[in-house]
Structures are given as structure tokens and as C-alpha cells.
Design an enzyme around this catalytic site. Structure first.
Site, mmCIF file in Angstrom:
data_model
loop_
_atom_site.group_PDB
_atom_site.id
_atom_site.type_symbol
_atom_site.label_atom_id
_atom_site.label_comp_id
_atom_site.label_asym_id
_atom_site.label_seq_id
_atom_site.Cartn_x
_atom_site.Cartn_y
_atom_site.Cartn_z
ATOM 1 C CB SER A 25 -0.928 0.021 1.217
ATOM 2 O OG SER A 25 -1.621 1.252 1.245
ATOM 3 C CE LYS A 26 3.737 3.430 -5.051
ATOM 4 N NZ LYS A 26 5.098 3.439 -4.521
ATOM 5 C CB THR A 72 -7.172 -1.824 1.431
ATOM 6 O OG1 THR A 72 -7.113 -2.100 0.038
ATOM 7 C CG2 THR A 72 -6.094 -2.619 2.153
ATOM 8 C CE LYS A 76 -11.593 -0.788 -0.216
ATOM 9 N NZ LYS A 76 -11.397 -0.218 -1.531
ATOM 10 C CG ASN A 97 -12.701 4.194 1.563
ATOM 11 O OD1 ASN A 97 -13.479 4.899 2.196
ATOM 12 N ND2 ASN A 97 -11.935 4.669 0.600
ATOM 13 N NE ARG A 167 -18.474 -11.004 -3.933
ATOM 14 C CZ ARG A 167 -17.199 -10.813 -3.616
ATOM 15 N NH1 ARG A 167 -16.257 -11.487 -4.248
ATOM 16 N NH2 ARG A 167 -16.868 -9.974 -2.657
ATOM 17 C CG MET A 226 -10.518 0.880 -9.450
ATOM 18 S SD MET A 226 -12.153 0.376 -8.862
ATOM 19 C CE MET A 226 -12.013 0.586 -7.096
HETATM 20 P P1 ATR Z 1 -12.303 -5.814 -2.940
HETATM 21 O O1 ATR Z 1 -12.566 -5.131 -1.660
HETATM 22 O O2 ATR Z 1 -10.956 -5.450 -3.550
HETATM 23 O O3 ATR Z 1 -13.401 -5.661 -3.947
HETATM 24 P P2 ATR Z 1 -13.234 -8.498 -2.598
HETATM 25 O O4 ATR Z 1 -14.496 -8.037 -1.953
HETATM 26 O O5 ATR Z 1 -12.515 -9.695 -2.048
HETATM 27 O O6 ATR Z 1 -12.142 -7.361 -2.593
HETATM 28 O O7 ATR Z 1 -13.566 -8.734 -4.171
HETATM 29 C C1 ATR Z 1 -12.585 -9.134 -5.060
HETATM 30 C C2 ATR Z 1 -13.117 -9.077 -6.487
HETATM 31 O O8 ATR Z 1 -12.051 -9.403 -7.396
HETATM 32 C C3 ATR Z 1 -14.224 -10.055 -6.792
HETATM 33 O O9 ATR Z 1 -15.064 -9.513 -7.802
HETATM 34 C C4 ATR Z 1 -13.453 -11.254 -7.336
HETATM 35 O O10 ATR Z 1 -14.212 -12.104 -8.168
HETATM 36 P P3 ATR Z 1 -15.110 -13.281 -7.509
HETATM 37 O O11 ATR Z 1 -16.383 -12.625 -7.044
HETATM 38 O O12 ATR Z 1 -15.288 -14.222 -8.635
HETATM 39 O O13 ATR Z 1 -14.275 -13.843 -6.368
HETATM 40 C C5 ATR Z 1 -12.425 -10.540 -8.169
HETATM 41 N N1 ATR Z 1 -11.211 -11.329 -8.443
HETATM 42 C C6 ATR Z 1 -10.213 -11.610 -7.586
HETATM 43 N N2 ATR Z 1 -9.244 -12.319 -8.202
HETATM 44 C C7 ATR Z 1 -9.647 -12.488 -9.492
HETATM 45 C C8 ATR Z 1 -9.085 -13.127 -10.649
HETATM 46 N N3 ATR Z 1 -7.898 -13.748 -10.585
HETATM 47 N N4 ATR Z 1 -9.780 -13.103 -11.810
HETATM 48 C C9 ATR Z 1 -10.976 -12.475 -11.878
HETATM 49 N N5 ATR Z 1 -11.566 -11.851 -10.829
HETATM 50 C C10 ATR Z 1 -10.911 -11.848 -9.647
#
Ligand code: ATR
Length: 286
Positions: A25-26, A72, A76, A97, A167, A226
Site C-alpha cells: 500500500s502507498k 482495503t 470493506k 474504506n 455475485r 483500480m
Molecule cells: P475488494 O474489496 O478489492 O473488492 P473483494 O471483496 O474480495 O475485494 O472482491 C474481489 C473481487 O475481485 C471479486 O469480484 C473477485 O471475483 P469473484 O467474485 O469471482 O471472487 C475478483 N477477483 C479476484 N481475483 C480475481 C481473478 N484472478 N480473476 C478475476 N476476478 C478476480
């Protein structure tokens, strides 16, 4: 200890970003830059929290006298469940956040992600959202924070796609009340083209990219990740190969959302342009 140092240690407020992973993290660097700009003395750490330990970690930091916390990946949505009061935008996102530990012992939650992304797109990148076709990839806490603010900026349409359909469908249905948003599977996305493609997944953290079809970038389009890293993220490398006219990593959003958190905690607005230049002089090349 001299009198000056003694006074300094008494007034130094403590902040942190908590997540898993968080070492990259920055945010600590950004908040120190803001603090210097505003003549504020603070301590800001990045703290790793093991899975299952989020609620306890929050209480521990509050008990240790921290004044505010950024949250993060992947906490969240957990944070939204833990706060005592919540801003409207964080409630809509169901994701927090930024937490402020109030003097009365309560926790106030906000979500500055959407404001941060919009400021970066419109102010730093001169990218209009109004009437544009936008693809949001991801359905986690990061996506939740940006959807309502994007829809409020009146795009022609927003498509949501996600690795896990259930989801993605659920979040699309939930945000339909705020504007023209629809679920599209990765396959369905191949029929469309977009002016802005936002990678709101956490895939970059593991060096992965979402399995998107080719040829989804409209002429003049922007690919926005992002995520960020020292090098171009895998998503940005992929987007350039696929013909995105412009690419940007999430450092601009990170700085802008940090500024909103900073304002909530310190009641002053820092200079985000100078901070962004300091942490990423060649942003559009990375
Ligand atoms: P954040 O707070 O960063 O959104 P999160 O709630 O854990 O973290 O959500 C991560 C998101 O990144 C989800 O949409 C996840 O997809 P899934 O719902 O299928 O888990 C997506 N994601 C994470 N790694 C991924 C990958 N290698 N390829 C595609 N989607 C990915």
C-alpha cells in the site's frame, strides 16, 4: 527527551490502513505527503490483518488510541458491519474504506472510493463519464464503492461483469435503482464495446487478469485499473495489447480517495496534484 520531542510525541495522531495483503500500500506515503503540506504531524502505518481477525483488529486499534483507519481488500464490506454510524454513500455501497474513531468511543464509517475515482477520471484524466459506455469488472467491496457515484454521473450504460456470476448478478440487481446497470457474463461482454473499462477486481494483487474477451475497447477508450504496482499491472499490459487508447492505474484514485479521508480526519483539503506527482511522476506510462 527534550521538551519539544515530548510535546511532539503527545500530539502525534495515529492512523493506519488495514488489509490483507497490505504491504504494497502507498497510503502511508500519501498521508505523510498530505501531512507535510498541511503542517500536521501524524503516524500512519500499513497493518496486515489475518483472515477472521478484522473485527478484533479494529477494536484493538481503537483501544490503542488510533484516530482513524483506512480499510482495503478484502475487508470493506466487513467494515460496513462494524461501524456504529455510516455515511449515506457508504450505506449505499455497503462498503466502508474510511473509519473515524469518535471521541465518544463510537466508530463512523465512510466510503471515499467513488469520489476518488470520479475526481481522478474527470479532473486528472479529463475523461467524461456522462453518456459513455462503462464496463465495471468485479463485484466485491471495491466495485460496490464506485457504482452509485458512476451512475450519478449519467453514463449511457454500465455493464457489470465478474468471475463469479452469482455475485455479479446480485450487485447488478442491487444497483439498478440508481441507473442503467446490467449484468453481462464474460461471454456476453464480447458482443459489446466500451468507452471506459474499470478493473475493480483484486486480480492484480496476485499478478492475474480477469478472463475478459478481446476487442471490448471502443475507439478512444480508457482502460482503468483500480490496482497499481511499481510496474504496469497485468490488466494494463493486456488492455494496451487489446487497443485501449489510454490506460491509467489506480494511483490517481488512491490519492483522491485518501484526500477525502484526510479531510474527514483533519478538516483540511490537501493538494492531490502535488501528491500524485510525487508518488507517480510518469503515471500515464505505467
Ligand atoms: P475488494 O474489496 O478489492 O473488492 P473483494 O471483496 O474480495 O475485494 O472482491 C474481489 C473481487 O475481485 C471479486 O469480484 C473477485 O471475483 P469473484 O467474485 O469471482 O471472487 C475478483 N477477483 C479476484 N481475483 C480475481 C481473478 N484472478 N480473476 C478475476 N476476478 C478476480
Amino acid at each position: 527527551m527534550t521538551a519539544d520531542l515530548f510535546e511532539f510525541s503527545l500530539v502525534k495522531k495515529r492512523f493506519a490502513v488495514i488489509g490483507n495483503p497490505v504491504a504494497h500500500s502507498k497510503s502511508p506515503e500519501i498521508h505523510q505527503i498530505f501531512a507535510q503540506q498541511c503542517n500536521i504531524v501524524l503516524d500512519y502505518q500499513a497493518i496486515h490483518v489475518d483472515h477472521g481477525g478484522f473485527a478484533q483488529a479494529l477494536r484493538n486499534l481503537q483501544a490503542r488510541g488510533f484516530a482513524g483507519i483506512n480499510i482495503t481488500v478484502p475487508y470493506k464490506q466487513n467494515a460496513a458491519e462494524q461501524v456504529d454510524s455510516i455515511s449515506k454513500r457508504a450505506r449505499v455501497a455497503n462498503a466502508v474504506n474510511t473509519i473515524k474513531f469518535e471521541d465518544d468511543g463510537s466508530m463512523y464509517g465512510d466510503n471515499t472510493d467513488g469520489e476518488g475515482l470520479l475526481r481522478d477520471l474527470e479532473k486528472n484524466l479529463c475523461q467524461s463519464i456522462c453518456d459513455s459506455k462503462i464496463l465495471v469488472v468485479g463485484a466485491g467491496g471495491a466495485a460496490r464503492g464506485i457504482l452509485e457515484p458512476i451512475l450519478a454521473a449519467k453514463p449511457e450504460m454500465v455493464a457489470i461483469t465478474n468471475r463469479t456470476a452469482k455475485r455479479g448478478i446480485s450487485i447488478s440487481n442491487e444497483f439498478l435503482q440508481y441507473g442503467p446497470v446490467s449484468w453481462q457474463s464474460f461471454d456476453q461482454v464480447s458482443e459489446l464495446s466500451f468507452d471506459i473499462v474499470v478493473n475493480a477486481t483484486s486480480a492484480s494483487l496476485t499478478g492475474d487478469i480477469p478472463n475478459l474477451p478481446n476487442q471490448i475497447f471502443a475507439p478512444g477508450s480508457l482502460a482503468y485499473d483500480m490496482g497499481y504496482g511499481e510496474q504496469s499491472t497485468p490488466f494494463i499490459i493486456w488492455a494496451k495489447k487489446q487497443g485501449a487508447a489510454r490506460t491509467a492505474n489506480g494511483l490517481g484514485m488512491l490519492v483522491e480517495q485518501a484526500a477525502s479521508s484526510f479531510k474527514l480526519w483533519h478538516q483540511v483539503e490537501p493538494d492531490t496534484g502535488a501528491a500524485l506527482l510525487a508518488i507517480c511522476p510518469n503515471r500515464m506510462q505505467s
